[in-house]
Design a protein around this motif. Sequence first.
Motif, PDB file in Angstrom:
ATOM      1  N   GLN A  90       5.791  -4.343  -5.867  1.00  0.00           N
ATOM      2  CA  GLN A  90       6.529  -5.244  -6.756  1.00  0.00           C
ATOM      3  C   GLN A  90       6.281  -4.794  -8.195  1.00  0.00           C
ATOM      4  OE1 GLN A  90       8.203  -6.540  -4.224  1.00  0.00           O
ATOM      5  NE2 GLN A  90       7.899  -8.695  -4.683  1.00  0.00           N
TER       6      GLN A  90
ATOM      7  N   MET B 143       2.384  -7.958 -10.059  1.00  0.00           N
ATOM      8  CA  MET B 143       2.125  -8.485  -8.728  1.00  0.00           C
ATOM      9  C   MET B 143       0.963  -9.467  -8.750  1.00  0.00           C
ATOM     10  SD  MET B 143       1.673  -6.424  -5.098  1.00  0.00           S
ATOM     11  CE  MET B 143       2.727  -5.125  -5.729  1.00  0.00           C
TER      12      MET B 143
ATOM     13  N   PRO C  82      12.759  -7.804  -5.366  1.00  0.00           N
ATOM     14  CA  PRO C  82      12.234  -8.695  -6.408  1.00  0.00           C
ATOM     15  C   PRO C  82      13.215  -8.869  -7.564  1.00  0.00           C
ATOM     16  CG  PRO C  82      11.178  -6.540  -6.516  1.00  0.00           C
ATOM     17  CD  PRO C  82      12.001  -6.553  -5.271  1.00  0.00           C
TER      18      PRO C  82
ATOM     19  N   LEU D 158       9.637 -12.197 -11.029  1.00  0.00           N
ATOM     20  CA  LEU D 158       8.516 -11.276 -11.166  1.00  0.00           C
ATOM     21  C   LEU D 158       8.162 -11.134 -12.652  1.00  0.00           C
ATOM     22  CD1 LEU D 158       6.666  -9.258  -9.589  1.00  0.00           C
ATOM     23  CD2 LEU D 158       8.348  -7.491 -10.178  1.00  0.00           C
TER      24      LEU D 158
ATOM     25  N   GLN E   1       2.245 -12.672 -10.063  1.00  0.00           N
ATOM     26  CA  GLN E   1       3.096 -13.287  -9.050  1.00  0.00           C
ATOM     27  C   GLN E   1       2.259 -14.045  -8.020  1.00  0.00           C
ATOM     28  OE1 GLN E   1       5.152 -10.632  -6.225  1.00  0.00           O
ATOM     29  NE2 GLN E   1       7.054 -11.656  -6.771  1.00  0.00           N
TER      30      GLN E   1
ATOM     31  N   ILE F 197      12.716 -13.584  -5.361  1.00  0.00           N
ATOM     32  CA  ILE F 197      12.997 -12.699  -4.225  1.00  0.00           C
ATOM     33  C   ILE F 197      14.439 -12.906  -3.789  1.00  0.00           C
ATOM     34  CG2 ILE F 197      12.404 -12.149  -1.838  1.00  0.00           C
ATOM     35  CD1 ILE F 197       9.537 -12.943  -2.444  1.00  0.00           C
TER      36      ILE F 197
END
Length: 335
Positions: free
Chosen positions: A314, A244, A16, A259, A247, A56
Amino acid sequence: MSDKKTASLSVLDLAPIPQGATARDAFHTSLAMAQQAEQLGFNRYWLAEHHNMTGIASAATSVLIGYLAANTSTLRLGSGGVMLPNHAPLVIAEQFGTLESLYPGRIDLGLGRAPGSDQRTMMALRRHMGGHVDNFPADVAEIVGWFDAEQGEAPAVQPVPGLGLKIPVWLLGSSLYSAQLAAKLGLPFAFASHFAPEMLFQALHLYRENFKPSARLAQPHAMVCVNVVAADSEGDARFLFTSMQQQFVNLRRGQPGPLPAPVENMDNLWSPSEQYGVQQALSMSIVGDLDKVRHGLSALMRETQADEIMVNGQIFDKEARLRSFALAMEAYRSL
């Protein structure tokens, strides 16, 4: 827990890119993660292929595997997974044959059927749509056939290196399709319940019930991937988990990006329908302190009877991410 041997523990890394960071930063974090994973005794360390996603960094999956393999000694590294419809099977066999030749006995090839991107990105990757998902079973069989070739076999087209290297091949899935194909081909199977948990138990049942032994595998071997976000307190873990959650909200809005930093409260950041959808997608997440993670892993192993558990996380802050995976292993060792 059951009488079944405790499942081994592995890591999934999407490399990430946090807000304000670069892909280079993400790669350095992945290296620190892989070196810690090796030191702590994690079984495997896999990287996932994604494209056109600014949060990513693992698009060139085999290149990143090589970087991590060169800077570790014993850790198994692999793809979780390479999205095979994006590539010619020969290219993937050559890439992983090269990795296996450089780092023998340490490389896994996990294959997925999903494109891992949107339609426009698929066109940019392939230029033409010859790599159709309907070719997936034949493409997998072709790669396995190359890797399993016996000495003296010389097909007209062959991966150099790669032919006869017996590289482990896994099928990955978030639905029932790959579970059935893995069973038919006698291959190990990994389920992506960290983002698509709905069909987990049905997929595991189909895979185990329909498994046909092969030269590669005598009995079914299943891995389950879940999110684990661990911290020294449950409140801290919940705070870290909001990165997360944000995201996934952004993904559902069609606005993927770096992120996000964690927040104290998600209430103003998602609608009730978005909250419901994200919580469903992330329902296979173990979030909490050491004790809660221990209980969560124990329940997961008992309920799935998985041979391996793979954990994804993440987390915005590098040190918090390293700490989370260290706590996950500490919880696992105490089972």
